[in-house]
Design a protein around this motif. Structure first.
Motif, PDB file in Angstrom:
ATOM      1  N   VAL A 171      56.465 -55.617  -4.863  1.00 17.12           N
ATOM      2  CA  VAL A 171      56.445 -56.919  -4.196  1.00 17.12           C
ATOM      3  C   VAL A 171      57.830 -57.536  -4.317  1.00 17.12           C
ATOM      4  O   VAL A 171      58.428 -57.538  -5.406  1.00 17.12           O
ATOM      5  N   ASN A 174      59.801 -62.739  -2.055  1.00 14.50           N
ATOM      6  CA  ASN A 174      59.095 -63.582  -1.081  1.00 14.50           C
ATOM      7  C   ASN A 174      57.591 -63.313  -1.082  1.00 14.50           C
ATOM      8  O   ASN A 174      56.876 -63.713  -0.165  1.00 14.50           O
ATOM      9  N   LYS A 175      57.132 -62.593  -2.113  1.00 16.88           N
ATOM     10  CA  LYS A 175      55.714 -62.244  -2.261  1.00 16.88           C
ATOM     11  C   LYS A 175      55.218 -61.382  -1.100  1.00 16.88           C
ATOM     12  O   LYS A 175      54.063 -61.499  -0.666  1.00 16.88           O
ATOM     13  N   ARG A 176      56.105 -60.522  -0.611  1.00 13.52           N
ATOM     14  CA  ARG A 176      55.736 -59.576   0.439  1.00 13.52           C
ATOM     15  C   ARG A 176      55.648 -58.191  -0.181  1.00 13.52           C
ATOM     16  O   ARG A 176      56.506 -57.780  -0.977  1.00 13.52           O
ATOM     17  N   ASP A 199      50.912 -59.361   2.697  1.00 12.58           N
ATOM     18  CA  ASP A 199      50.851 -60.606   1.909  1.00 12.58           C
ATOM     19  C   ASP A 199      50.350 -60.278   0.500  1.00 12.58           C
ATOM     20  O   ASP A 199      49.180 -59.927   0.310  1.00 12.58           O
ATOM     21  N   ALA A 200      51.216 -60.405  -0.496  1.00 10.41           N
ATOM     22  CA  ALA A 200      50.852 -60.043  -1.868  1.00 10.41           C
ATOM     23  C   ALA A 200      49.746 -60.927  -2.420  1.00 10.41           C
ATOM     24  O   ALA A 200      48.910 -60.470  -3.203  1.00 10.41           O
ATOM     25  N   GLU A 201      49.726 -62.206  -2.015  1.00  7.39           N
ATOM     26  CA  GLU A 201      48.681 -63.113  -2.499  1.00  7.39           C
ATOM     27  C   GLU A 201      47.307 -62.658  -2.021  1.00  7.39           C
ATOM     28  O   GLU A 201      46.335 -62.687  -2.778  1.00  7.39           O
ATOM     29  N   ARG A 222      50.749 -63.674 -11.040  1.00  8.87           N
ATOM     30  CA  ARG A 222      51.540 -64.726 -10.374  1.00  8.87           C
ATOM     31  C   ARG A 222      52.756 -65.129 -11.211  1.00  8.87           C
ATOM     32  O   ARG A 222      53.789 -65.504 -10.667  1.00  8.87           O
ATOM     33  N   PHE A 225      55.493 -62.867 -10.247  1.00  5.60           N
ATOM     34  CA  PHE A 225      56.063 -62.980  -8.911  1.00  5.60           C
ATOM     35  C   PHE A 225      57.458 -63.602  -8.976  1.00  5.60           C
ATOM     36  O   PHE A 225      58.291 -63.381  -8.100  1.00  5.60           O
ATOM     37  N   GLU A 226      57.699 -64.387 -10.018  1.00  2.00           N
ATOM     38  CA  GLU A 226      59.017 -64.979 -10.209  1.00  2.00           C
ATOM     39  C   GLU A 226      59.938 -63.965 -10.877  1.00  2.00           C
ATOM     40  O   GLU A 226      59.485 -63.137 -11.663  1.00  2.00           O
TER      41      GLU A 226
END
Length: 514
Positions: A171, A174-176, A199-201, A222, A225-226
């Protein structure tokens, strides 16, 4: 790119030395130049002059499998352990020699890179080319692959990625979702169609539906993700019973973090085997404890009657030598101790027979009231400190079984009632009819049994913890033997007890058909 050049085989242009003359940089920071040139060439792999990996593209990163640490700065042979042919192909380029290498239909173009002074900065490997033909590589004179060869190369890379045993997903910041393999879809029950939007979410929410603790699962991912340097190894439990080991590490380009890689490996069998090993270890430790307790109790119980028996026999011998007749009291005491030893030995033998399936029963009609009356009458004589009450119906209760073994059960229950009522009191024996069963109970007013130990009373060698060895003899076999005898008669044996307020042992036996 005026300060870094490609050198191809057989050409020493731009002031670059031949292969044998290649020199290493003297310590200047050459990584930015290598990265810039490699990205301009759309290289899949960039290494420095010392054979250390500077950068890899996503496809090659996944093809190498999950790494235990970031690949930047590590030897190319270690990073490409799953692709040794490519590591081997880089060696000529690190000696200043360009070339084309092929493995299973996949070709790699390897190119050395020099600065203007002819110092070898590193090398690039091209595994994937744009679909459109772009002629020759800048001044290098190398012809690009035809579109069909590119498709084949991409197919091989994808097959390599999909063959990895772990499920992998990448990922970006951009959470893609930038990449995933088939094993990832299989583990989480996802399909290619569910991944179309990248979309990772949404992928996370779908996966969390199959996890035991979805809130902690999603919050943990999550967090990652950062951008983070952290490398995590954790366990994930699924609702269907599977257990996954999740590893997470940053994805880098050069020195910058550009995303996150997660790999999932199923470890259900490993964890179950580990739990089984722990269970067997606990059982072995418990068996050792039971054995040690038994040996201690058995030594005490077998030794206890020997001392008075020896004493009485010595007194009989002395009186015999003095011409006195044998004392009936000493004879009775000796016989009582012999009976006690005989009982202990018989319990051990019965336990052995039960374990080996050799305990046999005789079957015949038994009038339970008559059997119970005889046992109660005999047991009344064995304890002067207890009052024995007996109650039974007049109508005969006939069962099919072994009279001696049923008597053994009742004797054992009454002996326990006497033994665990050291202050005396009343022992009540009742025989009654309950539907198609005869029901026998023995109630005392003794010390009682702790609730947490009542379920273990009928186990081999078990003794209640509130019954010390001294004053409460026995090997912990009586109730175990009684339970087996009652079960072999088609009945059951159980206890009802309140600590400090006595106990009631009950057993049932099916009545014979009339």
């Amino acid at each position: 790119m005026s300060k870094a050049h490609i050198h191809e085989e057989g050409r020493s242009g731009w002031g670059a030395p031949g292969p044998a003359e290649a020199r290493h940089p003297s310590g200047a920071d050459v990584v930015p130049g290598l990265l810039s040139l490699g990205q301009a060439l759309q290289a899949a792999l960039i290494v420095d002059a010392y054979g250390r990996v500077v950068w890899m593209d996503d496809a090659l990163t996944h093809a190498t499998g999950p790494q235990g640490e970031p690949f930047q700065g590590r030897p190319v042979a270690a990073v490409l352990a799953r692709l040794p042919w490519l590591a081997q192909a880089m060696r000529p380029a690190l000696q200043g020699k360009a070339g084309v290498h092929e493995e299973s239909g996949l070709k790699a173009f390897v190119l050395p890179v020099f600065d203007e002074q002819g110092t070898l900065l590193g090398a690039c490997a091209r595994l994937q080319l744009p679909e459109s033909s772009m002629g020759q590589v800048a001044e290098g004179g190398l012809t690009r692959h035809a579109p069909e060869s590119l498709a084949h190369m991409n197919s091989v890379l994808r097959a390599t990625f999909d063959s990895i045993a772990e499920g992998v997903i990448v990922v970006d910041l951009n959470k893609r979702v930038t990449a995933f393999n088939k094993r990832f879809l299989d583990i989480w029950g996802l399909t290619e169609e569910m991944m179309v939007d990248r979309d990772a979410e949404r992928v996370l929410v779908r996966a969390a539906g199959g996890v035991k603790h979805p809130e902690s699962f999603t919050s943990r991912i999550r967090e990652r993700f950062e951008p983070s340097e952290q490398v995590d190894v954790e366990t994930v439990e699924l609702l269907d019973g599977r257990i996954l080991e999740r590893k997470s590490l940053p994805q880098r380009m050069g020195g910058a973090i550009i995303g996150r890689v997660w790999s999932y490996r199923e470890v259900t069998a490993e964890r179950q085997a580990e739990a089984e090993r722990e269970r067997l270890l606990r059982e072995a430790q418990e068996a050792i404890r039971v054995r040690d307790d038994f040996l201690s109790i058995a030594a005490h119980e077998l030794k206890t009657p020997l001392t008075p028996l020896k004493l009485h026999l010595q007194m009989l011998r002395q009186r015999g030598a003095e011409g006195d007749g044998a004392s009936a009291r000493h004879v009775d005491k000796s016989l009582m101790q012999v009976s006690r030893l005989t009982g202990l030995v018989n319990d051990l033998l019965d336990t052995s027979r039960i374990q080996e399936g050799r305990l046999t029963l005789k079957h015949g009609p038994v009038v339970l009231q008559e059997l119970a009356h005889d046992v109660v009458s005999e047991m009344r004589l064995s304890s002067a400190h207890h009052r024995v009450e007996y109650e039974a119906p007049e109508s005969p209760l006939v069962v099919l079984g072994d009279a001696d073994r049923l008597a053994q059960v009742l004797v054992n229950l009454m002996e326990n009632a006497f033994k665990y009522s050291p202050s005396g009191g009343t022992v009540r024996v009742r025989v009654a009819r309950e539907d198609r069963h005869a029901h026998v109970s023995v109630q005392d007013e003794g010390i009682g049994i702790p609730r947490d130990q009542q379920a273990h009373l009928f186990e081999r060698f078990f003794r209640a913890r509130n019954a010390p060895i001294s004053g409460f003899g026995g090997l912990g076999l009586g109730l175990y033997i009684c339970g087996d005898i009652v079960e072999r008669h088609g009945g059951r044996l159980w206890v009802e007890s309140v600590l400090g307020h006595g106990s009631t042992f009950r057993f049932t036996v099916p009545l014979a058909s009339t």
